[in-house]
Motif scaffolding. Structure first.
Motif, short mmCIF file in Angstrom:
data_model
loop_
_atom_site.label_atom_id
_atom_site.label_comp_id
_atom_site.label_asym_id
_atom_site.label_seq_id
_atom_site.Cartn_x
_atom_site.Cartn_y
_atom_site.Cartn_z
N TRP A 1 0.70 -1.26 0.05
CA TRP A 1 0.07 -0.26 -0.06
C TRP A 1 0.86 1.44 0.05
O TRP A 1 0.54 2.38 -0.62
CB TRP A 1 -1.10 -0.16 1.13
CG TRP A 1 -1.93 1.09 1.25
CD1 TRP A 1 -3.00 1.34 0.57
CD2 TRP A 1 -1.71 2.23 2.01
NE1 TRP A 1 -3.72 2.39 0.71
CE2 TRP A 1 -2.93 3.07 1.65
CE3 TRP A 1 -0.48 2.96 2.90
CZ2 TRP A 1 -3.00 4.45 2.11
CZ3 TRP A 1 -0.87 4.16 2.92
CH2 TRP A 1 -1.96 4.96 2.71
N LEU A 2 1.97 1.31 0.65
CA LEU A 2 2.90 2.36 0.79
C LEU A 2 3.58 2.46 -0.59
O LEU A 2 3.67 3.60 -0.97
CB LEU A 2 4.07 2.28 2.01
CG LEU A 2 3.29 2.31 3.53
CD1 LEU A 2 4.25 1.81 4.40
CD2 LEU A 2 2.70 3.64 3.44
N LEU B 1 7.13 8.31 3.30
CA LEU B 1 6.70 6.99 2.92
C LEU B 1 7.68 6.01 2.65
O LEU B 1 7.55 4.78 3.34
CB LEU B 1 6.05 7.09 1.51
CG LEU B 1 4.66 7.96 1.31
CD1 LEU B 1 4.30 8.02 0.06
CD2 LEU B 1 3.42 7.12 2.13
N ALA C 1 8.43 4.96 6.34
CA ALA C 1 7.46 4.20 6.83
C ALA C 1 7.62 2.78 6.15
O ALA C 1 7.54 1.48 7.12
CB ALA C 1 6.02 4.93 6.28
N ILE C 2 8.04 2.62 5.03
CA ILE C 2 8.25 1.32 4.34
C ILE C 2 9.27 0.44 5.10
O ILE C 2 9.37 -0.65 5.45
CB ILE C 2 8.64 1.47 2.94
CG1 ILE C 2 7.39 1.88 2.31
CG2 ILE C 2 9.02 0.15 2.30
CD1 ILE C 2 7.59 2.33 0.81
N ALA D 1 4.67 2.63 11.87
CA ALA D 1 4.77 3.24 10.27
C ALA D 1 3.70 4.24 9.90
O ALA D 1 3.88 5.02 9.19
CB ALA D 1 4.51 1.73 9.67
N ALA E 1 4.56 7.70 8.45
CA ALA E 1 3.96 8.13 7.23
C ALA E 1 3.22 9.33 7.15
O ALA E 1 3.36 10.40 6.13
CB ALA E 1 2.96 6.82 6.52
#
Length: 341
Positions: A247-248, A264, A267-268, A310, A314
């Motif tokens: 999704w990210l 992003l 977050a990944i 995460a 994000a």
């Protein structure tokens, strides 16, 4: 002394050091020795030395590119002037020697892995080899250093041989890391293009990079689930992490702007570390003979923590807390300017 210790902390890249420590612990956990503090400590000394050597070589080789991509970044002491080139050479030589000595004390084969890793890492950054400029080759070689070296040192610290199941687990970690390391190039794309570094992103663009990364995430996760002797809880929690990463990546492929892009990618990275932590916890709980219910609860808790971190990243993006004081950086820049080239 404080300034030198601070330099070592900066060069260790704490998030990277944590990830390599997790891979080392996974290697030990794979052999059933994940609870052995002496083996873990000896392995981590070797891996930290290897990491410092790799980062020092890379910073020396990429200082011109870093001045474009990361102007004033505290984590790049050559760019800020808080360290000179000769300081980095000393760090590289000393840390390489420590890594080799610590690994040989564990096992001769672990020493051979570290020696090979040091050679590959030097070839990745330094001329005349300079694999970092060779596009797809760089994306394949760097994960071999950052995944295979710590994982194999962990395995070989506990027993003198590598088994087929060990290699299958390594393959899953390696493939997944390729999908993550490709995203590092988003931060560096301007300088890479300027200095002719033919990274995957420079050659193929944003959407192709995100798509290839997603394929690596899916393939790596599938191999991990197959290799880790999972129960349902491990498979489900790891699959949910994969869904979050995909999704990210989809959001990243749309070109959201620099600040959002940075958030992003960070977050990944958190999701990736969370997946390694889930694997380590799973291996440790198998060794300790936890019940299915207890393991499910523990893995679910780790998943919730990972998802929360995460999601926060994000939304808010990364915040740099470790910095070099301005006075030290200014003094360092002045002293380095007076040194002969």
């Amino acid at each position: 002394m404080t300034a030198r210790l601070r330099l070592l902390v900066l060069l260790s890249r704490p998030p990277v050091a944590l990830l390599l420590a997790l891979y080392t612990a996974v290697g030990l956990g794979r052999t059933g020795h994940g609870q052995d503090p002496a083996l873990l400590a000896g392995s981590l000394v070797a891996i930290l030395g290897f990491l410092l050597f790799s980062v020092a070589c890379n910073d020396l080789a990429d200082v011109a590119v870093d001045r474009v991509n990361l102007p004033g970044a505290a984590g790049r002491p050559l760019v800020t002037g808080s360290a000179a080139s000769r300081d980095m050479v000393v760090v590289a030589v000393t840390s390489g020697a420590v890594a080799l000595g610590a690994s040989l004390a564990l096992d001769p084969w672990a020493g051979a892995v570290i020696a090979a890793g040091l050679a590959v890492s030097a070839g990745y950054s330094l001329r005349p080899v300079r694999l970092a400029d060779r596009g797809a080759v760089a994306a394949l070689v760097l994960p071999a250093c950052y995944v295979a070296v710590p994982y194999l040192v962990g395995v070989l610290a506990a027993r003198p041989s590598v088994r087929p199941g060990d290699l299958m687990l390594l393959a899953g970690l390696y493939i997944g890391f390729i999908g993550r390391i490709l995203l590092k190039d988003f931060r560096d794309v301007r300088g890479d293009a300027l200095f002719g570094k033919r990274t995957f992103l420079v050659r193929h663009g944003r959407r192709a990079t995100c798509l290839f990364s997603a394929c690596c995430w899916v393939a790596g996760t599938a191999v991990l689930i197959a290799a880790a002797r999972p129960g349902l809880a491990y498979a489900v929690t790891t699959g949910l992490c994969l869904a979050g990463a995909l999704w990210l990546l989809r959001a990243l492929a749309t070109g959201p702007g620099h600040r959002r892009e940075e958030a992003l990618i960070s977050a990944i990275a958190i999701v990736g570390r969370g997946m390694v932590l889930l694997l380590l916890a799973h291996l440790s709980m198998l060794q300790a003979h936890w019940t299915v219910l207890a393991e499910s609860a523990a893995l679910a808790a780790l998943l919730v923590v990972t998802a929360g971190q995460a999601a926060t990243m994000a939304v808010s993006g990364p915040v740099t807390r470790l910095t070099v004081p301005f006075s030290e950086a200014k003094a360092g820049a002045g002293s380095s300017a007076r040194r002969p080239a």
